[in-house]
Design an enzyme around this catalytic site. Structure first.
Site, mmCIF file in Angstrom:
data_model
loop_
_atom_site.group_PDB
_atom_site.id
_atom_site.type_symbol
_atom_site.label_atom_id
_atom_site.label_comp_id
_atom_site.label_asym_id
_atom_site.label_seq_id
_atom_site.Cartn_x
_atom_site.Cartn_y
_atom_site.Cartn_z
ATOM 1 N N GLU B 69 0.821 -1.210 0.000
ATOM 2 C CA GLU B 69 0.000 0.000 0.000
ATOM 3 C C GLU B 69 0.861 1.270 0.000
ATOM 4 O OE1 GLU B 69 -0.634 -2.640 1.858
ATOM 5 O OE2 GLU B 69 -2.662 -3.270 1.310
ATOM 6 N N GLN B 91 -7.767 -2.403 -1.212
ATOM 7 C CA GLN B 91 -8.722 -3.507 -1.219
ATOM 8 C C GLN B 91 -9.776 -3.295 -0.118
ATOM 9 O OE1 GLN B 91 -7.454 -7.861 -1.043
ATOM 10 N NE2 GLN B 91 -7.805 -7.411 -3.209
ATOM 11 N N PHE B 92 -9.325 -2.825 1.013
ATOM 12 C CA PHE B 92 -10.208 -2.414 2.100
ATOM 13 C C PHE B 92 -9.633 -1.123 2.672
ATOM 14 C CE2 PHE B 92 -11.224 -6.851 1.744
ATOM 15 C CZ PHE B 92 -12.545 -6.968 2.150
ATOM 16 N N ALA B 93 -10.534 -0.241 3.102
ATOM 17 C CA ALA B 93 -10.076 1.017 3.709
ATOM 18 C C ALA B 93 -9.083 0.733 4.822
ATOM 19 C CB ALA B 93 -11.269 1.788 4.273
ATOM 20 N N ASP B 94 -9.333 -0.339 5.558
ATOM 21 C CA ASP B 94 -8.487 -0.704 6.699
ATOM 22 C C ASP B 94 -7.008 -0.801 6.310
ATOM 23 O OD1 ASP B 94 -11.167 -1.737 6.492
ATOM 24 O OD2 ASP B 94 -10.911 -2.599 8.491
ATOM 25 N N PHE B 95 -6.750 -1.300 5.100
ATOM 26 C CA PHE B 95 -5.357 -1.511 4.668
ATOM 27 C C PHE B 95 -4.677 -0.200 4.282
ATOM 28 C CE2 PHE B 95 -7.021 -5.830 2.959
ATOM 29 C CZ PHE B 95 -7.208 -6.270 4.255
ATOM 30 N N HIS B 136 -11.780 -5.419 8.319
ATOM 31 C CA HIS B 136 -12.406 -5.246 7.005
ATOM 32 C C HIS B 136 -13.651 -4.383 7.134
ATOM 33 C CE1 HIS B 136 -10.029 -8.949 6.505
ATOM 34 N NE2 HIS B 136 -9.978 -8.642 5.232
#
Lengths: 392, 332
Positions: B69, B91-95, B136
């Site tokens: 990222e 892929q996910f905001a979390d990442f 996620h």
């Protein structure tokens, strides 16, 4: 000769007596324009007016010319940095001062191997490389002295200056973070059909421990980008010695892990630096993918001028590793009769003159004025918060 | 928005997710500077299929990235400096926290430091879904909004998902585009808009006179349901969809509070600091005299987002808890 020729620089530079005069028109322009409208970063090599070819060389060899030119950039960097350090000690500098003492050879080799259109992401010890790449000495002095007319307009300082529109990236402090930015610029060149360009990024031994180092080098390898990552292993990251930084035998071995070519170079030897960097850059330019260059030397200053570096082991200072690359290069010039003592003296005088002139000019430049500052962090002004409505 | 809807209709209804795909397709078609970079987004079409078929339709411009990222965003910044208009799919905001440094320290500072714009769009599939769990489900708009130099968008409708993503790509500033995963399949529209409210303008999603709910993203729909529930008892609740978190349309919010005198700010994100705190701070400091009751706010619980639907459904605000809070507010 192994070292590739640099047409752009060669025609602008040359060999012989160095006269690093800053054209008055350039000064005037810089004083009027903020960095956004700045002129093309005056290629300093254009200032390297060379009056005469060395008498004994006849048809001057490319390499000797390159070496002499490189030495002059190194010398200018050293003299300029010593001046800034002296101003720091007399309280004239706000913020930190970070010197490239002992790293001029690897830095200058990188800057000189790059051409117009290439990308350079220098780090804190790259004054020589910056000059060779084309950064004006005034950018250096104006930024260190906090002048509004400098490229960062007082918004950022010292080694954080750059002109990204000219391929010179302004480093952020987070180590390794500039490498993927270079990757992206090279990716853009690929999208735009620009061929033959390369990008070089400088890092130290400490930065090889970051996630950004890994991510960006792997990314460059996957995309087969013409990236040259120059890691200068100067034995200490601030005060942390290598044995607390990494456990591999040699940092250059990391290249294997990324599936790219690694090069080792003696960072104290300008000849080696010019040749190895030249080869790495030529390989990257000819489509052979990313190149990792690891130079070994010793940092001959504190991390910054606030640091007395008492922790540096005296053991290193006795090794060849601990040599001063500028002294090594000077001896090489004299031994090979590529320059005599008078020539060296003339070059030094010239550098001093240049630096004094740039500092004298910069000291008279206005500081940023908070009342006139445009406190807007967005290019899309009407979306900025906190601005009075009438200035949005 | 009804009057803005245009002939661009679909035989079946178009979802929020499809609107995001259509916007990216449109951007790729309209502007050769646009490319998309992210994990699994090439031939596979993305974890949520937001780029389905785009790699095939635009060869070489929809690129799979390594799981990196930081380097994804860093390279987008470099490309933007050289004139490209990258869209990064997290892929996910979390990442995106792995790429946080590049977003907040490199992209967000670029214009101010150098005067050069840094037009990147970072798409953050945000928010909770049943079974998503702690890593996620996150809503990170407040973290990004904290940093100067970024534009933070939180579309709550199919139309906004489309028009705001196109606007994000066209903007000269770095945009964090928080698209809500719960809305991906739940929201459907008949067609895509040709015009829309500009970025920076909030929308009154439901008019009312008794209290104002200020919210955004998936919580808009919970708030609308709560307003509907209260209407059975004769309460008229005004619901504001902020659309853009930064800039935050304080004028629209204050004007609504001036009409209703009562305000509840609702966000799916965590309570400490954040968007609801910012909204209430602005009302308290700039519109204190408009209030007939203390302003209220409702957020998720201050724990990581739970995995099990039973817990998740209680962790975040819902129509039921919003309605409950509104009844409290109206009693005050």
């Amino acid at each position: 000769m192994l070292f590739p020729t640099h047409t752009a620089k060669k025609t602008a530079g040359g060999d012989g007596e160095g006269v690093f005069s800053v054209p008055p028109s350039n000064l005037a322009l810089l004083s009027k324009n903020p960095c956004t409208q700045g002129t093309r970063l005056s290629k300093m090599s254009a200032m390297l007016q060379l009056a005469e070819a060395p008498r004994h060389l006849g048809k001057a060899s490319d390499f000797i010319q390159t070496y002499r030119q490189a030495f002059q950039w190194m010398l200018l960097a050293r003299v300029a940095e010593e001046k800034i350090a002296s101003l720091y000690r007399s309280g004239k500098i706000t913020g930190g001062v970070f010197l490239g003492k002992g790293q001029e050879a690897i830095s200058v080799a990188t800057g000189m191997a790059l051409q117009e259109g290439d990308i350079f992401a220098p780090l804190i010890r790259d004054q020589a490389g910056r000059l060779a790449f084309g950064e004006s000495l005034l950018d250096f002095t104006l930024t260190y002295l906090g002048a509004r007319s400098g490229p960062m307009r007082g918004r950022d300082g010292n080694v954080h200056r750059g002109r990204p529109q000219e391929g010179l990236l302004p480093m952020i402090s987070h180590l390794g973070a500039m490498v993927s930015v270079v990757n992206g610029m090279l990716l853009a060149h690929r999208f735009q059909g620009k061929t033959g360009t390369v990008g070089a990024a400088s890092l130290g031994d400490g930065a090889t421990s970051t996630g950004a180092f890994h991510e960006s080098l792997n990314q460059a390898a996957v995309e087969k980008l013409p990236l040259i990552l120059v890691v200068t292993n100067n034995q200490y990251a601030y005060s942390t010695p290598n044995d607390r930084q990494f456990a591999c035998k040699d940092l250059v071995d990391k290249a294997i892990g990324y599936g790219i070519r690694g090069h080792s170079v003696d960072g104290t030897d300008l000849t080696d630096c010019l040749q190895v960097i030249g080869e790495a850059v030529a390989d990257a330019r000819s489509g052979k993918g990313p190149q990792l260059v690891v130079a070994n030397n010793l940092r001959l200053a504190g991390h910054g001028e606030h640091d007395d570096s008492h922790y540096v082991s005296s053991h290193f200072k006795e090794l060849a590793l601990g040599r001063d690359c500028l002294e090594v290069a000077k001896e090489h010039l004299l031994k090979n009769d590529w320059a005599d003592a008078a020539q060296l003296e003339a070059w030094t005088r010239n550098c001093l003159g240049q630096v004094e002139e740039a500092v004298a000019y910069s000291l008279r430049e206005a500081s940023p004025d908070p009342a006139q500052e445009d406190w807007c962090a967005l290019a899309t002004r009407h979306l900025a918060e906190g601005l009075p409505v009438h200035v949005r | 928005m009804q009057d803005l809807l245009t002939p661009h209709t679909f035989p079946d209804l178009i979802t929020y997710l499809e609107a995001i795909r259509e916007a990216q397709k449109q951007a790729l078609e309209d502007d050769p500077r646009v490319y998309i970079y992210g994990q699994d987004i090439g031939n596979f079409g993305g974890a949520f299929k937001a780029t389905k078929n785009l790699a095939q339709s635009f060869p070489g411009r929809v690129l799979d990235s390594p799981i990196s990222e930081d380097a994804m965003v860093g390279s987008a910044i470099g490309a933007a400096l050289q004139g490209m208009r990258p869209i990064i799919e997290m892929q996910f905001a979390d990442f995106s926290t792995v790429g946080l440094n590049q977003i907040v320290n490199q992209a967000a500072t670029m214009f101010w430091r150098t005067g050069l714009p840094c037009p990147i769009t970072v798409r953050l599939p945000s928010g909770g879904t049943p079974g998503g769990g702690p890593f996620h489900s996150q809503n990170l708009e407040a973290i990004y909004a904290h940093y100067p130099g970024l534009v933070i968008l939180t579309p709550a409708t199919v139309e906004d998902a489309y028009s705001m993503l196109l606007e994000a790509v066209a903007l000269d500033d770095p945009v964090v585009f928080c698209e809500h995963k719960y809305l991906y399949y739940h929201l459907k529209a008949e067609s895509l808009p040709q015009e829309a409210l500009p970025v920076g303008k909030a929308r009154i999603a439901r008019t009312g006179r008794d209290a104002t709910v200020v919210t955004y993203s998936a919580m808009l729909h919970e708030a609308l349901a709560a307003a509907e529930e209260l209407s059975a008892d004769g309460w008229e609740i005004e619901v504001i969809d902020l659309r853009s978190i930064k800039p935050l349309d304080t004028d629209t919010v204050l004007a609504s509070v001036a009409r209703t005198g009562r305000v509840l700010a609702v966000g799916e994100a965590w309570p400490w600091g954040g968007v609801t705190a910012e909204v209430l701070a602005r009302i308290a400091t700039e519109g204190f005299n408009l209030l007939d009751a203390p302003p209220m706010r409702l957020n998720s619980k201050d724990t990581p987002v739970p995995f099990h639907p039973n817990l998740w459904g209680t962790h975040r605000p819902t129509a039921r808890t919003i309605a409950h809070a509104l009844r409290d507010l109206l009693r005050l």
